[in-house]
Design an enzyme around this catalytic site. Structure first.
Site, PDB file in Angstrom:
ATOM      1  N   SER A 108      11.555 -78.580  47.191  1.00  0.00           N
ATOM      2  CA  SER A 108      10.366 -79.408  47.024  1.00  0.00           C
ATOM      3  C   SER A 108      10.769 -80.841  46.660  1.00  0.00           C
ATOM      4  CB  SER A 108       9.422 -78.777  45.982  1.00  0.00           C
ATOM      5  OG  SER A 108       8.150 -79.386  46.010  1.00  0.00           O
ATOM      6  N   GLU A 205       9.970 -78.226  55.799  1.00  0.00           N
ATOM      7  CA  GLU A 205       8.889 -77.400  55.237  1.00  0.00           C
ATOM      8  C   GLU A 205       7.965 -78.317  54.472  1.00  0.00           C
ATOM      9  OE1 GLU A 205       8.208 -76.587  51.793  1.00  0.00           O
ATOM     10  OE2 GLU A 205       9.726 -77.996  51.073  1.00  0.00           O
ATOM     11  N   HIS A 275       7.801 -73.271  50.311  1.00  0.00           N
ATOM     12  CA  HIS A 275       7.064 -72.907  49.104  1.00  0.00           C
ATOM     13  C   HIS A 275       6.526 -71.487  49.278  1.00  0.00           C
ATOM     14  CE1 HIS A 275       7.308 -77.240  48.586  1.00  0.00           C
ATOM     15  NE2 HIS A 275       6.850 -77.112  47.357  1.00  0.00           N
TER      16      HIS A 275
END
Length: 307
Positions: A108, A205, A275
């Protein structure tokens, strides 16, 4: 788990504030029970919180410096993501990072640090689980745990998975594996902390981004010339990406197909990363090869990534 090696693991908080102290307690307990030696940095804790961050910039920068200079060699594991690494990039000690032997691990917001480490220190880091999100889950994923520690214990590792896309074929590509969170990648384009990767295997992502926003960021990668230097793009999970009910004929798949068409770079979906509960661990900056069949069965082999 019992056959896996045991690591010295330092937990530190470089980004968002600690919203769930219980998750941190579960993570520490899980890792200790698995046989790892766990050290929690002094900067981790609700009392350190500042605005949306796990402490103000100086507090979090000091935590990173402690991990870099004082923590034992092993794994430097981010407590959580959120946002915060961007504020620290211009003050990191990249010379020390280039000499460091720790395995820096997260995902992230951690992508910002990973790209800067690759660009400024030529350091390989690891996109994978974080303390609270993964090891602190109420039910920890054995898939995530096994892939993480098996990869970190070897200097060559093969990840099997299944891909989908328009150009499935018998063959493959080789190159430098890099990428991470799409939002974090695009916001660093044009800065000193963005690595120039040729012949790349780019993985992407994101979370909570609508298809048009994802397409817009992919256009940024295309217009800036980044996609032209990639051999292939692997797409992980784009969690909670929803199209408005008023829009028809436009989905994440059609957006990706459009970018693939204009860029000429093959895109494939199905990389188990993002995630999500079940994720692999990926060495960012390592030499890798991707082989696949025309039915989508694929193997990603990474090598020479340990310091």
């Amino acid at each position: 788990m019992n056959s896996q090696p045991h690591f010295d693991i330092t937990l530190y908080a470089p980004s968002g504030r600690l919203w769930e102290p219980q998750a941190l307690m579960r993570a520490e307990a899980f890792l200790r029970q698995a046989g790892h030696r766990v050290r929690v940095d002094a900067g981790v804790g609700v009392e350190q919180s500042f605005q949306r961050f796990a402490g103000d910039d100086e507090t979090r920068l000091a935590a990173v410096r402690r991990v870099l200079h004082d923590a034992p060699t092993g794994i430097a594991l981010a407590v959580r993501g959120g946002y915060g690494w961007t504020r620290l990039l211009d003050r990191l000690d990249y010379a020390a990072l280039s000499r460091d032997k720790k395995l820096w691990l997260g995902h992230s917001d951690f992508t910002a640090f990973q790209l800067a480490a690759l660009a400024k220190a030529q350091r390989i880091t690891f996109a994978g689980p974080m303390a609270c999100y993964d090891f602190g889950a109420e039910e920890v994923s054995s898939f995530t745990v096994n892939h993480c520690f098996d990869l970190l214990a070897a200097n060559r590792y093969t990840i099997p998975f299944v891909l989908s896309g328009e150009q499935l074929l018998n063959g493959g590509w080789s190159g430098t594996l890099w990428g991470g969170n799409l939002t974090m990648i695009t916001h660093l384009i044009g800065t000193p902390w963005f690595p120039n990767v040729d012949n790349g295997i780019l993985f992407l992502e994101d979370v909570n981004e609508e298809p048009y926003r994802i397409e817009r960021m992919l256009y940024q990668l295309h217009y800036s010339g980044v996609l032209a230097h990639q051999n292939v793009v692997l797409l992980g999970h784009f969690t909670e990406s929803k199209t408005s009910e008023q829009i028809t004929g436009y989905t994440l798949d059609t957006a990706i197909e459009h970018i693939q068409h204009i860029s000429g770079v093959p895109f494939f979906r199905g990389l188990p990363f993002g995630h999500v509960r079940d994720k692999v661990t990926l060495p960012v900056g390592a030499p890798c090869s991707l082989t696949m069949t025309d039915r989508g069965t694929a193997w990603l082999t990474c090598r020479d990534y340990l310091p």
